[in-house]
Design an enzyme around this catalytic site. Structure first.
Site, PDB file in Angstrom:
ATOM      1  N   CYS A 152      -4.140  -2.293   6.077  1.00  0.00           N
ATOM      2  CA  CYS A 152      -4.263  -0.841   6.049  1.00  0.00           C
ATOM      3  C   CYS A 152      -5.490  -0.419   5.257  1.00  0.00           C
ATOM      4  O   CYS A 152      -5.802  -0.988   4.214  1.00  0.00           O
ATOM      5  CB  CYS A 152      -3.003  -0.200   5.480  1.00  0.00           C
ATOM      6  SG  CYS A 152      -2.701  -0.487   3.736  1.00  0.00           S
ATOM      7  N   CYS A 171       0.828  -1.205   0.000  1.00  0.00           N
ATOM      8  CA  CYS A 171       0.000   0.000   0.000  1.00  0.00           C
ATOM      9  C   CYS A 171       0.863   1.257   0.000  1.00  0.00           C
ATOM     10  O   CYS A 171       0.596   2.202  -0.747  1.00  0.00           O
ATOM     11  CB  CYS A 171      -0.914  -0.017   1.219  1.00  0.00           C
ATOM     12  SG  CYS A 171      -1.951   1.444   1.362  1.00  0.00           S
TER      13      CYS A 171
END
Length: 259
Positions: free
Chosen positions: A224, A102
């Site tokens: 996340c 990410c």
């Protein structure tokens, strides 16, 4: 003023770390803009997702600091480049680290280019507990590479590389999760919390009235942007069960079963 005229776009998540990062940048005299990234669509599945509340908290931080607030969505990019990779890795029996992916693709690629190209930023900033080998003024002094480079120079010549360094708070240090971000991103990033401890960050937040983020519990150590949930049940919404054994790599002892 030290930062006069320098435009810094700070990723604000609705948590205390990014709030204090934006505050410190403001105190340095930079023109700060806060950006909240929406990277997961809570309508995709059942579960408790705090995206809307986090966005509201991030907006309140920007109001408190009197800085502009923007919201961007990378739901499609996150699905294609982070979440799909996570599912593929689990199908292959491996344990991925989505936070690393990410950071590489979303925060330090799409967000970086949005800040530079759409908001005219001179640099970006995040609330990560990390440092780089560049001082702030060196970040602002970075110039884009001039002209195309040869294949040989692209592959083999590394000039003036920027180092990613541990944060002062070794318990909170996040350099592992930043380990795959590009040199381009590192050259344009400021880490305002790099020299601080978590306890001192909380003290700064309290002193400046950021109580609405200070009282939030620490972000969960999960995937996340997706939020806290029963991870096994969450995965089974996307993958067919493939039961098997947990096997010790030392002596091949079967330690248990998994789905």
């Amino acid at each position: 003023m030290l930062g006069a005229g320098r435009r810094v776009v700070c990723a604000v998540s609705g948590g205390v770390d990014s709030a204090v990062a934006a505050l410190l940048l403001r105190r340095r005299g930079y023109q700060v803009t806060g950006v909240f990234m929406k990277n997961w669509d809570p309508l995709d599945e059942q579960g408790a997702c705090s995206i809307d509340r986090d966005c509201e908290d991030a907006y309140r931080v920007c109001q408190k600091l009197d800085i502009p607030f923007h919201q961007v969505s990378y739901v499609k990019e996150y699905w294609n480049e982070v979440f799909s990779d996570l599912l593929k890795e689990y199908e292959l029996g491996r344990t991925p680290n989505p936070d690393i992916v990410c950071n590489k693709h979303i925060k330090f690629h799409y967000f970086l280019h949005y800040a530079m190209d759409s908001l005219g930023a001179d640099a970006i900033a995040t609330g990560h507990y990390a440092r780089s080998s560049l001082e702030d003024q060196e970040v602002f002094a970075q110039q884009p590479p001039a002209g195309p480079r040869s294949l040989f120079r692209n592959r083999f010549e590394v000039r003036d590389s920027v180092k990613l360094l541990q944060g002062a708070d070794l318990v909170k240090d996040q350099t592992f999760f930043l380990s795959q971000i590009s040199q381009e991103a590192l050259r344009k990033t400021i880490f305002p919390l790099g020299d601080l401890t978590k306890s001192f960050v909380k003290k700064i937040a309290a002193e400046h009235g950021l109580h609405h983020v200070l009282k939030k519990k620490e972000a969960c150590m999960g995937v996340c942007f997706i939020g806290e949930r029963n991870f096994e049940n969450f995965l089974l919404e996307y993958l067919e069960p493939q039961p098997g054994n947990f096997v010790s790599i030392e002596d091949n002892t079967v330690m248990g079963r998994h789905k």
